[in-house]
Motif scaffolding. Structure first.
Motif, PDB file in Angstrom:
ATOM      1  N   TRP A  11       0.829  -1.201   0.000  1.00  0.00           N
ATOM      2  CA  TRP A  11       0.000   0.000   0.000  1.00  0.00           C
ATOM      3  C   TRP A  11       0.873   1.263   0.000  1.00  0.00           C
ATOM      4  O   TRP A  11       0.610   2.195  -0.747  1.00  0.00           O
ATOM      5  CB  TRP A  11      -0.901  -0.041   1.235  1.00  0.00           C
ATOM      6  CG  TRP A  11      -1.686   1.189   1.523  1.00  0.00           C
ATOM      7  CD1 TRP A  11      -2.558   1.819   0.675  1.00  0.00           C
ATOM      8  CD2 TRP A  11      -1.697   1.945   2.731  1.00  0.00           C
ATOM      9  NE1 TRP A  11      -3.109   2.912   1.302  1.00  0.00           N
ATOM     10  CE2 TRP A  11      -2.590   2.997   2.571  1.00  0.00           C
ATOM     11  CE3 TRP A  11      -1.040   1.820   3.949  1.00  0.00           C
ATOM     12  CZ2 TRP A  11      -2.846   3.926   3.571  1.00  0.00           C
ATOM     13  CZ3 TRP A  11      -1.301   2.729   4.939  1.00  0.00           C
ATOM     14  CH2 TRP A  11      -2.195   3.773   4.742  1.00  0.00           C
ATOM     15  N   ARG A  34     -11.032   6.578   5.615  1.00  0.00           N
ATOM     16  CA  ARG A  34     -11.484   5.478   4.773  1.00  0.00           C
ATOM     17  C   ARG A  34     -12.769   4.844   5.308  1.00  0.00           C
ATOM     18  O   ARG A  34     -12.826   4.420   6.455  1.00  0.00           O
ATOM     19  CB  ARG A  34     -10.374   4.429   4.719  1.00  0.00           C
ATOM     20  CG  ARG A  34     -10.598   3.391   3.660  1.00  0.00           C
ATOM     21  CD  ARG A  34      -9.531   2.351   3.657  1.00  0.00           C
ATOM     22  NE  ARG A  34      -8.210   2.893   3.390  1.00  0.00           N
ATOM     23  CZ  ARG A  34      -7.120   2.145   3.338  1.00  0.00           C
ATOM     24  NH1 ARG A  34      -7.200   0.842   3.554  1.00  0.00           N
ATOM     25  NH2 ARG A  34      -5.952   2.693   3.088  1.00  0.00           N
ATOM     26  N   ILE A  36     -15.473   1.986   5.979  1.00  0.00           N
ATOM     27  CA  ILE A  36     -15.449   0.534   6.139  1.00  0.00           C
ATOM     28  C   ILE A  36     -16.893   0.059   6.059  1.00  0.00           C
ATOM     29  O   ILE A  36     -17.651   0.187   7.009  1.00  0.00           O
ATOM     30  CB  ILE A  36     -14.784   0.126   7.470  1.00  0.00           C
ATOM     31  CG1 ILE A  36     -13.337   0.616   7.492  1.00  0.00           C
ATOM     32  CG2 ILE A  36     -14.855  -1.389   7.651  1.00  0.00           C
ATOM     33  CD1 ILE A  36     -12.618   0.394   8.797  1.00  0.00           C
ATOM     34  N   ALA A  37     -17.251  -0.472   4.890  1.00  0.00           N
ATOM     35  CA  ALA A  37     -18.636  -0.852   4.632  1.00  0.00           C
ATOM     36  C   ALA A  37     -18.882  -2.346   4.778  1.00  0.00           C
ATOM     37  O   ALA A  37     -20.015  -2.797   4.705  1.00  0.00           O
ATOM     38  CB  ALA A  37     -19.045  -0.398   3.234  1.00  0.00           C
ATOM     39  N   ASP A  41     -13.543  -4.449   3.313  1.00  0.00           N
ATOM     40  CA  ASP A  41     -12.974  -3.137   3.631  1.00  0.00           C
ATOM     41  C   ASP A  41     -12.194  -3.180   4.939  1.00  0.00           C
ATOM     42  O   ASP A  41     -11.121  -2.588   5.052  1.00  0.00           O
ATOM     43  CB  ASP A  41     -14.069  -2.072   3.753  1.00  0.00           C
ATOM     44  CG  ASP A  41     -14.742  -1.754   2.442  1.00  0.00           C
ATOM     45  OD1 ASP A  41     -14.166  -2.033   1.369  1.00  0.00           O
ATOM     46  OD2 ASP A  41     -15.867  -1.209   2.492  1.00  0.00           O
ATOM     47  N   LEU A  42     -12.743  -3.870   5.934  1.00  0.00           N
ATOM     48  CA  LEU A  42     -12.063  -3.983   7.223  1.00  0.00           C
ATOM     49  C   LEU A  42     -10.755  -4.746   7.094  1.00  0.00           C
ATOM     50  O   LEU A  42      -9.731  -4.340   7.644  1.00  0.00           O
ATOM     51  CB  LEU A  42     -12.975  -4.672   8.236  1.00  0.00           C
ATOM     52  CG  LEU A  42     -12.366  -4.917   9.618  1.00  0.00           C
ATOM     53  CD1 LEU A  42     -11.925  -3.610  10.270  1.00  0.00           C
ATOM     54  CD2 LEU A  42     -13.343  -5.683  10.501  1.00  0.00           C
ATOM     55  N   ARG A  44      -8.859  -5.008   4.418  1.00  0.00           N
ATOM     56  CA  ARG A  44      -7.917  -4.155   3.700  1.00  0.00           C
ATOM     57  C   ARG A  44      -7.364  -3.085   4.645  1.00  0.00           C
ATOM     58  O   ARG A  44      -6.181  -2.796   4.656  1.00  0.00           O
ATOM     59  CB  ARG A  44      -8.606  -3.510   2.488  1.00  0.00           C
ATOM     60  CG  ARG A  44      -7.773  -2.508   1.740  1.00  0.00           C
ATOM     61  CD  ARG A  44      -6.500  -3.064   1.146  1.00  0.00           C
ATOM     62  NE  ARG A  44      -6.768  -4.270   0.409  1.00  0.00           N
ATOM     63  CZ  ARG A  44      -5.860  -5.214   0.176  1.00  0.00           C
ATOM     64  NH1 ARG A  44      -4.625  -5.073   0.568  1.00  0.00           N
ATOM     65  NH2 ARG A  44      -6.174  -6.293  -0.488  1.00  0.00           N
ATOM     66  N   TRP A  45      -8.250  -2.483   5.463  1.00  0.00           N
ATOM     67  CA  TRP A  45      -7.838  -1.455   6.419  1.00  0.00           C
ATOM     68  C   TRP A  45      -6.812  -2.020   7.398  1.00  0.00           C
ATOM     69  O   TRP A  45      -5.790  -1.397   7.674  1.00  0.00           O
ATOM     70  CB  TRP A  45      -9.063  -0.934   7.173  1.00  0.00           C
ATOM     71  CG  TRP A  45      -8.789   0.282   8.004  1.00  0.00           C
ATOM     72  CD1 TRP A  45      -8.978   1.566   7.631  1.00  0.00           C
ATOM     73  CD2 TRP A  45      -8.273   0.319   9.339  1.00  0.00           C
ATOM     74  NE1 TRP A  45      -8.602   2.414   8.657  1.00  0.00           N
ATOM     75  CE2 TRP A  45      -8.169   1.665   9.721  1.00  0.00           C
ATOM     76  CE3 TRP A  45      -7.883  -0.656  10.249  1.00  0.00           C
ATOM     77  CZ2 TRP A  45      -7.696   2.059  10.971  1.00  0.00           C
ATOM     78  CZ3 TRP A  45      -7.408  -0.272  11.498  1.00  0.00           C
ATOM     79  CH2 TRP A  45      -7.324   1.079  11.845  1.00  0.00           C
TER      80      TRP A  45
END
Length: 64
Positions: A11, A34, A36-37, A41-42, A44-45
């Motif tokens: 990243w 960012r 987090i949907a 997403d979580l 990746r975060w």
């Protein structure tokens, strides 16, 4: 003292340096903004935060 290779980047940009707040702050701000949907997403975060943490830790080790 042996030299360890820097953590890999996925990243963060190649050659990233975590030697100053000015270098770290934009990346933390990106994480903070960012959305987090869902689970993807979580995940990746968490991976991105872990990458940044590894670089900050590496900088601390280098300075010791």
């Amino acid at each position: 003292m042996s030299r360890h290779p820097p953590p890999p980047t996925r990243w963060l940009p190649a050659g990233f340096r975590a030697g100053s707040w000015e270098g770290i702050a934009p990346w933390l701000a990106d994480l903070e903004r960012r959305p987090i949907a869902g689970l993807a997403d979580l995940e990746r975060w968490l991976l991105d935060r872990s990458e940044l943490d590894a670089w900050v830790g590496e900088e601390g080790t280098r300075r010791s």
